[in-house]
Design a protein around this motif. Structure first.
Motif, mmCIF file in Angstrom:
data_model
loop_
_atom_site.group_PDB
_atom_site.id
_atom_site.type_symbol
_atom_site.label_atom_id
_atom_site.label_comp_id
_atom_site.label_asym_id
_atom_site.label_seq_id
_atom_site.Cartn_x
_atom_site.Cartn_y
_atom_site.Cartn_z
ATOM 1 N N GLU A 188 0.760 -1.398 -0.292
ATOM 2 C CA GLU A 188 0.105 0.042 -0.005
ATOM 3 C C GLU A 188 0.929 1.503 -0.029
ATOM 4 O O GLU A 188 1.650 1.392 1.073
ATOM 5 C CB GLU A 188 -0.946 0.299 1.505
ATOM 6 N N LEU A 189 0.599 2.284 -0.961
ATOM 7 C CA LEU A 189 1.122 3.298 -0.932
ATOM 8 C C LEU A 189 0.818 4.266 0.183
ATOM 9 O O LEU A 189 -0.575 4.496 0.187
ATOM 10 C CB LEU A 189 1.114 4.140 -2.457
ATOM 11 N N VAL A 190 1.537 4.861 1.060
ATOM 12 C CA VAL A 190 1.231 5.573 2.198
ATOM 13 C C VAL A 190 1.651 6.991 2.102
ATOM 14 O O VAL A 190 0.995 7.936 2.802
ATOM 15 C CB VAL A 190 1.513 4.941 3.432
ATOM 16 N N ALA A 191 2.721 7.445 1.330
ATOM 17 C CA ALA A 191 3.055 8.737 1.306
ATOM 18 C C ALA A 191 3.839 8.922 -0.300
ATOM 19 O O ALA A 191 4.467 7.881 -0.632
ATOM 20 C CB ALA A 191 4.164 9.015 2.568
ATOM 21 N N GLU A 192 3.898 10.187 -0.745
ATOM 22 C CA GLU A 192 4.410 10.548 -1.742
ATOM 23 C C GLU A 192 4.967 11.881 -1.558
ATOM 24 O O GLU A 192 4.176 12.966 -1.297
ATOM 25 C CB GLU A 192 3.497 10.356 -3.055
ATOM 26 N N GLU A 193 6.254 12.211 -1.815
ATOM 27 C CA GLU A 193 6.761 13.492 -1.521
ATOM 28 C C GLU A 193 7.829 13.887 -2.581
ATOM 29 O O GLU A 193 8.337 13.293 -3.253
ATOM 30 C CB GLU A 193 7.558 13.455 -0.147
ATOM 31 N N GLY A 194 7.987 15.260 -2.498
ATOM 32 C CA GLY A 194 9.092 15.845 -3.451
ATOM 33 C C GLY A 194 8.479 16.089 -4.886
ATOM 34 O O GLY A 194 7.429 15.790 -5.154
ATOM 35 N N PRO A 195 9.233 17.005 -5.500
ATOM 36 C CA PRO A 195 8.955 17.366 -7.024
ATOM 37 C C PRO A 195 8.921 16.216 -7.995
ATOM 38 O O PRO A 195 9.524 15.155 -7.687
ATOM 39 C CB PRO A 195 9.835 18.339 -7.193
ATOM 40 N N ASP A 198 12.194 14.364 -8.407
ATOM 41 C CA ASP A 198 12.876 13.841 -7.378
ATOM 42 C C ASP A 198 11.785 13.458 -6.166
ATOM 43 O O ASP A 198 11.988 13.720 -5.124
ATOM 44 C CB ASP A 198 14.037 14.963 -6.677
ATOM 45 N N LYS A 199 11.089 12.543 -6.843
ATOM 46 C CA LYS A 199 10.042 12.213 -5.986
ATOM 47 C C LYS A 199 10.459 11.018 -5.347
ATOM 48 O O LYS A 199 11.364 10.309 -5.623
ATOM 49 C CB LYS A 199 8.832 11.802 -6.730
ATOM 50 N N SER A 200 9.880 10.692 -3.861
ATOM 51 C CA SER A 200 10.042 9.689 -3.180
ATOM 52 C C SER A 200 8.705 9.047 -2.797
ATOM 53 O O SER A 200 7.710 9.622 -2.462
ATOM 54 C CB SER A 200 10.979 9.800 -1.852
ATOM 55 N N PHE A 201 8.700 7.694 -2.699
ATOM 56 C CA PHE A 201 7.448 6.932 -2.431
ATOM 57 C C PHE A 201 7.748 6.107 -1.234
ATOM 58 O O PHE A 201 8.709 5.410 -1.216
ATOM 59 C CB PHE A 201 7.235 6.045 -3.535
ATOM 60 N N THR A 202 6.558 5.877 -0.288
ATOM 61 C CA THR A 202 6.568 5.218 1.055
ATOM 62 C C THR A 202 5.668 4.085 0.671
ATOM 63 O O THR A 202 4.505 4.308 0.505
ATOM 64 C CB THR A 202 6.595 5.880 2.062
ATOM 65 N N PHE A 203 6.064 3.092 0.931
ATOM 66 C CA PHE A 203 4.924 1.746 0.856
ATOM 67 C C PHE A 203 5.090 0.948 1.987
ATOM 68 O O PHE A 203 6.056 1.074 2.801
ATOM 69 C CB PHE A 203 5.280 0.774 -0.424
ATOM 70 N N GLN A 204 3.923 0.373 2.486
ATOM 71 C CA GLN A 204 3.619 -0.548 3.658
ATOM 72 C C GLN A 204 3.259 -1.853 2.984
ATOM 73 O O GLN A 204 2.863 -1.632 2.101
ATOM 74 C CB GLN A 204 2.693 -0.078 4.684
ATOM 75 N N VAL A 205 4.030 -2.932 3.521
ATOM 76 C CA VAL A 205 3.323 -3.891 3.308
ATOM 77 C C VAL A 205 2.833 -5.004 4.414
ATOM 78 O O VAL A 205 3.062 -4.701 5.571
ATOM 79 C CB VAL A 205 4.614 -5.095 2.754
ATOM 80 N N ARG A 206 1.451 -5.157 3.881
ATOM 81 C CA ARG A 206 0.610 -6.194 4.983
ATOM 82 C C ARG A 206 0.608 -7.545 4.782
ATOM 83 O O ARG A 206 0.444 -7.877 3.428
ATOM 84 C CB ARG A 206 -0.728 -5.307 4.974
#
Length: 238
Positions: A188-195, A198-206
């Motif tokens: 699950e994508l929980v965060a998306e930051e930056g232009p 230079d974007k960064s993505f944060t995923f959680q795995v359940r």
């Protein structure tokens, strides 16, 4: 740059320098490495943030790690060298190393960034790690900066020697979980930051609804891999 080094701050930086294993000639370099853009923007004086040092540190980090891999893996082809380096100096690894050095405790942050959990934000920790390398390079020169990088990445290089650094953690996790009937793996994508550039993505795995790992990367695939690796570490299967 405005001198914002109080005696208390100098002592704090000297303590950090001991943890880093570097005796700085000029503490202002280390100070600048720990100034977040939010702090500089909110300050009335001419405070220089760490983005330029981050740029320099990133270049030193790449050359030091590339040199090590070139010298210690003489049979490894160029494509695999590139993949191995990318796996070693990825965002998650650098942030983990920064957290181990407690760099977040020394960051100077703006009020909003502080309140938003900036001291533990992966991108801030990664940037601080690279900025410190840049500071060491300016203060001590190439050899000292290279030695510092190799000390910090020692465990990652050992993984590379064992052939463990390029594992497909998502596949390993899926194969393990699906051995148990009724269990499932969901990212699950929980965060998306930056232009956009230079974007960064944060995923959680359940695993069957339970959060077992989280990872951040500059692509969704990289972030999912880091999340899977953390889950495997919790399951003691890596």
């Amino acid at each position: 740059m405005e001198n914002i080094l109080s005696e208390e701050r100098k002592q704090s930086l000297r303590e950090l320098a001991k943890v880093l294993g570097v005796e700085f000639h000029n503490l202002n370099f280390l100070q600048q490495a720990l100034v977040h853009t939010s702090y500089a923007n909110e300050s009335k004086g001419n405070i220089v943030h760490n983005e330029r040092l981050e740029f320099l540190g990133d270049a030193v980090l790449e050359l030091a790690s590339s040199t090590y891999l070139y010298q210690h893996f003489p049979q490894m082809p160029e494509g695999q060298l590139t993949k191995t380096r990318a796996s070693i100096v990825c965002s998650a690894t650098l942030a983990k190393l920064a957290a181990g050095l407690h760099l977040g405790d020394y960051l100077l942050l703006g009020h909003g960034e502080e309140m938003g959990g900036g001291r533990t934000r992966q991108t801030n920790l990664e940037d601080a790690f690279e900025s410190v390398i840049g500071a060491i390079y300016l203060d001590q020169g190439w050899e000292a900066a290279q030695a510092y990088v190799l000390r910090q990445l020692e465990s990652e290089f050992e993984l590379a020697k064992r052939g463990a650094i390029l594992k497909d953690y998502k596949t390993i996790l899926q194969e393990e979980v699906y051995q148990h009937e009724g269990q499932s793996v969901v990212y699950e994508l929980v965060a998306e930051e930056g232009p956009d550039h230079d974007k960064s993505f944060t995923f959680q795995v359940r695993i069957t609804g339970r959060v077992m790992g989280q990872g951040t990367g500059h692509s969704k695939k990289e972030a999912e891999q880091h999340a899977a690796r953390e889950a495997l570490e919790k399951l003691k299967l890596k």
